[in-house]
Design an enzyme around this catalytic site. Sequence first.
Site, PDB file in Angstrom:
ATOM      1  N   LYS A 120       0.939  -1.312  -0.025  1.00  0.00           N
ATOM      2  CA  LYS A 120       0.019   0.114   0.069  1.00  0.00           C
ATOM      3  C   LYS A 120       0.826   1.231   0.046  1.00  0.00           C
ATOM      4  O   LYS A 120       0.407   2.141  -0.777  1.00  0.00           O
ATOM      5  CB  LYS A 120      -0.837  -0.209   1.166  1.00  0.00           C
ATOM      6  CG  LYS A 120      -1.834  -1.151   1.166  1.00  0.00           C
ATOM      7  CD  LYS A 120      -3.239  -0.515   1.618  1.00  0.00           C
ATOM      8  CE  LYS A 120      -4.374  -1.473   1.205  1.00  0.00           C
ATOM      9  NZ  LYS A 120      -4.538  -2.797   2.165  1.00  0.00           N
ATOM     10  N   LYS A 226      -4.795 -13.131  -8.970  1.00  0.00           N
ATOM     11  CA  LYS A 226      -5.994 -13.585  -8.666  1.00  0.00           C
ATOM     12  C   LYS A 226      -7.078 -12.516  -8.610  1.00  0.00           C
ATOM     13  O   LYS A 226      -6.847 -11.130  -9.026  1.00  0.00           O
ATOM     14  CB  LYS A 226      -6.067 -13.750  -6.943  1.00  0.00           C
ATOM     15  CG  LYS A 226      -5.397 -12.649  -6.232  1.00  0.00           C
ATOM     16  CD  LYS A 226      -5.613 -13.191  -4.694  1.00  0.00           C
ATOM     17  CE  LYS A 226      -5.786 -11.830  -3.918  1.00  0.00           C
ATOM     18  NZ  LYS A 226      -6.117 -11.898  -2.590  1.00  0.00           N
ATOM     19  N   LYS A 229     -10.640  -6.845  -6.078  1.00  0.00           N
ATOM     20  CA  LYS A 229     -11.286  -5.161  -6.504  1.00  0.00           C
ATOM     21  C   LYS A 229     -10.329  -4.228  -7.366  1.00  0.00           C
ATOM     22  O   LYS A 229     -10.651  -3.738  -8.231  1.00  0.00           O
ATOM     23  CB  LYS A 229     -11.690  -4.771  -5.329  1.00  0.00           C
ATOM     24  CG  LYS A 229     -12.981  -4.923  -4.999  1.00  0.00           C
ATOM     25  CD  LYS A 229     -13.428  -4.588  -3.284  1.00  0.00           C
ATOM     26  CE  LYS A 229     -13.437  -5.863  -2.635  1.00  0.00           C
ATOM     27  NZ  LYS A 229     -13.853  -5.713  -1.300  1.00  0.00           N
TER      28      LYS A 229
END
Length: 361
Positions: A120, A226, A229
Amino acid sequence: MTQDISQDKKKVVLSGIRATGNLHLGNYYGALNKFVRMQDDYDCRFFIADLHALTTHPDPAMLHSNVKSILAEYLAAGLDPEKNILYVQSDVPEISEMYLLMNMHAGIGELMRTASFKDKARKALGIAPKSGEDEEEIEKEICGNQTNKSVNAGLLTYPTLMAVDILIHHADFVPVGKDQEQHLELTRRFGRRFNSFYKTDYFHEPVNFNFGSHAVKVPGLDGSGKMGKSEGNCIYLIDDEKTLRKKVMRAVTDQGPQQPNSTPTEPIQNLFTLMELVSEPSTLQHFKQAYADCSIRYGDLKKQLAEDILKVTLPIRERILDLRDNDEYLSKVVRRGAEQAREVAAKTLREVREIMGIRKF
Ligand code: TRP
């Protein structure tokens, strides 16, 4: 001999999903479906992690509706509020207080080395991911930039909050995907550290839970990686028929098998993996055979895949739409869940404060 009643006590299961948007097939097969299968055999508590969602600064106008959709999705997928404790994280203020206490035992270094934080922070700072260690670069960027609010302290202490979610329930099992393993490891570490610091055996160690031998990894439609979102490669439980078909028909493929019996390329293997989740074994076998003898037509594969996904998602979608507008029912469910969760949480918090030496006059 008298029976040991503790043997009859069901193991405690706890898990949560971050309130950052609608749930997709990855959440369904990776988490929700597992939750549903566990609810009869375990003492389950499932929650919506809205405080965790704050770390990435959601639009305040959206947060509540996200929480509401996830709640409707939990229920639509089959979680029964009569069998489980279902609650919203922020409805249990004891969690926030224990998070403050637990942060006294969380090291900045270990938090900064957590993969999810590095990911992040890297994204927020615009640092390209590297295979090697880039902690120093991240640290330099963060420390050198006084106004970089996007890498906030909440992001750093995300694992502390998650550890508290788990420890406050004294959970035995925490069904989560592979990407959460490191957070679970930190949870165990914080619990152990607390125990050894205060010379107690208050917390025990929670472990992940999988049916079968390995965690399910649900691939996306973009050929690699994978379903996620942020990847924009998702099939949502709430997708309508037309949207869903369109997405599947647009899934990335390749130029077709070049010779008989070749190993499928990643995009094709991903479609097979999805098929393994939603289709009859004979259907998957049929297309695998067609791939092996080079007669496969990807259009047919995708059409069938879309059909089989719809069989899973459409009934859920209908229930979501019904539930989402039933404010009265939803609020009844979470009010009751909050009451039950708070009872557990308040007891743990009382004991933790006591152990740490916080006393009332
Ligand atoms: N970090 C989890 C995720 O992103 C969500 C979560 C928060 C969680 N607290 C938890 C999962 C406690 C299990 C237990 O998926």
